[in-house]
Design a protein around this motif. Structure first.
Motif, mmCIF file in Angstrom:
data_model
loop_
_atom_site.group_PDB
_atom_site.id
_atom_site.type_symbol
_atom_site.label_atom_id
_atom_site.label_comp_id
_atom_site.label_asym_id
_atom_site.label_seq_id
_atom_site.Cartn_x
_atom_site.Cartn_y
_atom_site.Cartn_z
ATOM 1 N N VAL A 159 -10.169 -6.203 1.443
ATOM 2 C CA VAL A 159 -9.793 -5.040 0.644
ATOM 3 C C VAL A 159 -9.282 -3.963 1.586
ATOM 4 O O VAL A 159 -9.945 -3.608 2.564
ATOM 5 C CB VAL A 159 -10.990 -4.520 -0.183
ATOM 6 C CG1 VAL A 159 -10.634 -3.215 -0.888
ATOM 7 C CG2 VAL A 159 -11.428 -5.573 -1.191
ATOM 8 N N SER A 212 -9.385 -0.998 6.253
ATOM 9 C CA SER A 212 -9.978 -2.186 5.655
ATOM 10 C C SER A 212 -11.452 -1.906 5.422
ATOM 11 O O SER A 212 -12.126 -1.365 6.291
ATOM 12 C CB SER A 212 -9.811 -3.366 6.619
ATOM 13 O OG SER A 212 -10.402 -4.519 6.087
ATOM 14 N N GLU A 267 -11.049 1.840 -6.752
ATOM 15 C CA GLU A 267 -11.210 2.435 -5.430
ATOM 16 C C GLU A 267 -11.629 1.324 -4.456
ATOM 17 O O GLU A 267 -12.286 0.357 -4.856
ATOM 18 C CB GLU A 267 -12.262 3.542 -5.467
ATOM 19 C CG GLU A 267 -11.870 4.743 -6.318
ATOM 20 C CD GLU A 267 -10.666 5.508 -5.759
ATOM 21 O OE1 GLU A 267 -10.420 5.464 -4.527
ATOM 22 O OE2 GLU A 267 -9.957 6.132 -6.561
ATOM 23 N N PRO A 268 -11.272 1.448 -3.167
ATOM 24 C CA PRO A 268 -11.521 0.360 -2.218
ATOM 25 C C PRO A 268 -12.970 -0.124 -2.147
ATOM 26 O O PRO A 268 -13.213 -1.332 -2.138
ATOM 27 C CB PRO A 268 -11.078 0.951 -0.874
ATOM 28 C CG PRO A 268 -10.103 2.019 -1.226
ATOM 29 C CD PRO A 268 -10.543 2.557 -2.551
ATOM 30 N N GLY A 275 -7.318 -0.053 1.786
ATOM 31 C CA GLY A 275 -7.001 1.195 1.110
ATOM 32 C C GLY A 275 -6.103 2.040 1.994
ATOM 33 O O GLY A 275 -5.766 1.660 3.121
ATOM 34 N N ARG A 276 -5.740 3.194 1.474
ATOM 35 C CA ARG A 276 -4.841 4.083 2.210
ATOM 36 C C ARG A 276 -5.333 5.506 2.043
ATOM 37 O O ARG A 276 -5.686 5.944 0.955
ATOM 38 C CB ARG A 276 -3.427 3.950 1.652
ATOM 39 C CG ARG A 276 -2.399 4.859 2.283
ATOM 40 C CD ARG A 276 -1.021 4.533 1.753
ATOM 41 N NE ARG A 276 -0.970 4.617 0.304
ATOM 42 C CZ ARG A 276 -0.297 5.537 -0.374
ATOM 43 N NH1 ARG A 276 0.405 6.450 0.254
ATOM 44 N NH2 ARG A 276 -0.301 5.543 -1.686
ATOM 45 N N GLU A 289 -5.632 3.019 -6.603
ATOM 46 C CA GLU A 289 -5.380 1.597 -6.400
ATOM 47 C C GLU A 289 -5.745 1.185 -4.974
ATOM 48 O O GLU A 289 -5.610 1.953 -4.034
ATOM 49 C CB GLU A 289 -3.903 1.255 -6.624
ATOM 50 C CG GLU A 289 -3.498 1.210 -8.069
ATOM 51 C CD GLU A 289 -2.062 0.755 -8.250
ATOM 52 O OE1 GLU A 289 -1.783 0.160 -9.299
ATOM 53 O OE2 GLU A 289 -1.212 1.009 -7.365
ATOM 54 N N SER A 290 -6.174 -0.049 -4.857
ATOM 55 C CA SER A 290 -6.485 -0.666 -3.573
ATOM 56 C C SER A 290 -5.773 -2.011 -3.512
ATOM 57 O O SER A 290 -5.349 -2.544 -4.532
ATOM 58 C CB SER A 290 -7.986 -0.899 -3.430
ATOM 59 O OG SER A 290 -8.696 0.290 -3.638
ATOM 60 N N LEU A 312 0.819 -1.217 0.000
ATOM 61 C CA LEU A 312 0.000 0.000 0.000
ATOM 62 C C LEU A 312 0.851 1.265 0.000
ATOM 63 O O LEU A 312 0.436 2.287 -0.537
ATOM 64 C CB LEU A 312 -0.967 0.000 1.185
ATOM 65 C CG LEU A 312 -2.214 -0.839 0.952
ATOM 66 C CD1 LEU A 312 -3.000 -1.010 2.242
ATOM 67 C CD2 LEU A 312 -3.092 -0.223 -0.125
#
Length: 194
Positions: free
Chosen positions: A136, A146, A111-112, A138-139, A51-52, A44
């Motif tokens: 999944v 999560s 996307e997440p 993301g940041r 991006e995820s 990440l």
């Protein structure tokens, strides 16, 4: 032999075929969790905008997390998860594994919440979907998060045995490992993967 005795013998044989791999000990599981978390952070950190991270594991109780059968189940679920991406670009595929079970992580150009919606369809509709953990992440800046099923309008995961909330059953140890293994072996057999 009675029908009940035949059913017990059949269930026992299926469990033996599915859960015949090496036994994971608590240190193995803790090491795998640390290794997975470190790899997730690393991937990440290098994620591009939009991006995820998709992290794929199996939800398998007890000490036997891998076998030839479980590897085939995992491969099928990976194929289904990739198909659910519907052509979204994938990058940085990283496989982990060992006695703690197979794992795959990949950065996906979605996307997440959209990624979670797409892969949750596998959990909901595929005959083996209830055995998949399709997480999944993301940041946002330096903060990792999560995406939970409830955040995309789905109910929490259901228990394989009683259909209660899976996390509650796991916390309370409502069912034995053998009961769970028998149910998992039945799901895999009904799906035609044994």
């Amino acid at each position: 032999m009675s029908d009940a005795a035949n059913e017990i013998q059949t269930a026992s044989a299926l469990v033996g075929r599915v859960f015949c791999g090496p036994e994971a000990q608590l240190p193995d599981m803790l090491d795998a969790r640390e290794r997975r978390a470190a790899m997730q952070r690393t991937l990440l950190a290098g994620a591009r905008d939009g991006e995820s991270l998709l992290s794929i594991t199996l939800s398998i109780p007890g000490p036997h997390k891998t076998s030839d059968v479980l590897e085939r189940v995992f491969d099928e679920l990976v194929d289904q998860a990739v198909a659910a991406l519907d052509g979204a670009a994938m990058r940085e595929r990283t496989s982990l594994g060992g006695v703690s079970g197979p794992e795959l992580m990949m950065l996906v150009e979605l996307e997440p919440f959209e990624l979670k919606r797409r892969v949750s369809a596998v959990e909901e509709t595929h005959p083996l979907g209830r055995l998949a953990d399709l997480d999944v992440l993301g940041r946002t800046g330096d903060t990792l998060f999560s995406v939970q099923r409830t955040e995309i309008g789905l109910t929490p995961r259901r228990c394989l045995i009683c259909d209660g909330e899976a996390k509650a059953c796991a916390r309370s140890r409502a069912h034995t490992v053998l009961e769970m293994q028998e149910k998992i072996a039945e799901i895999i057999s009904q799906g035609g993967y044994i």
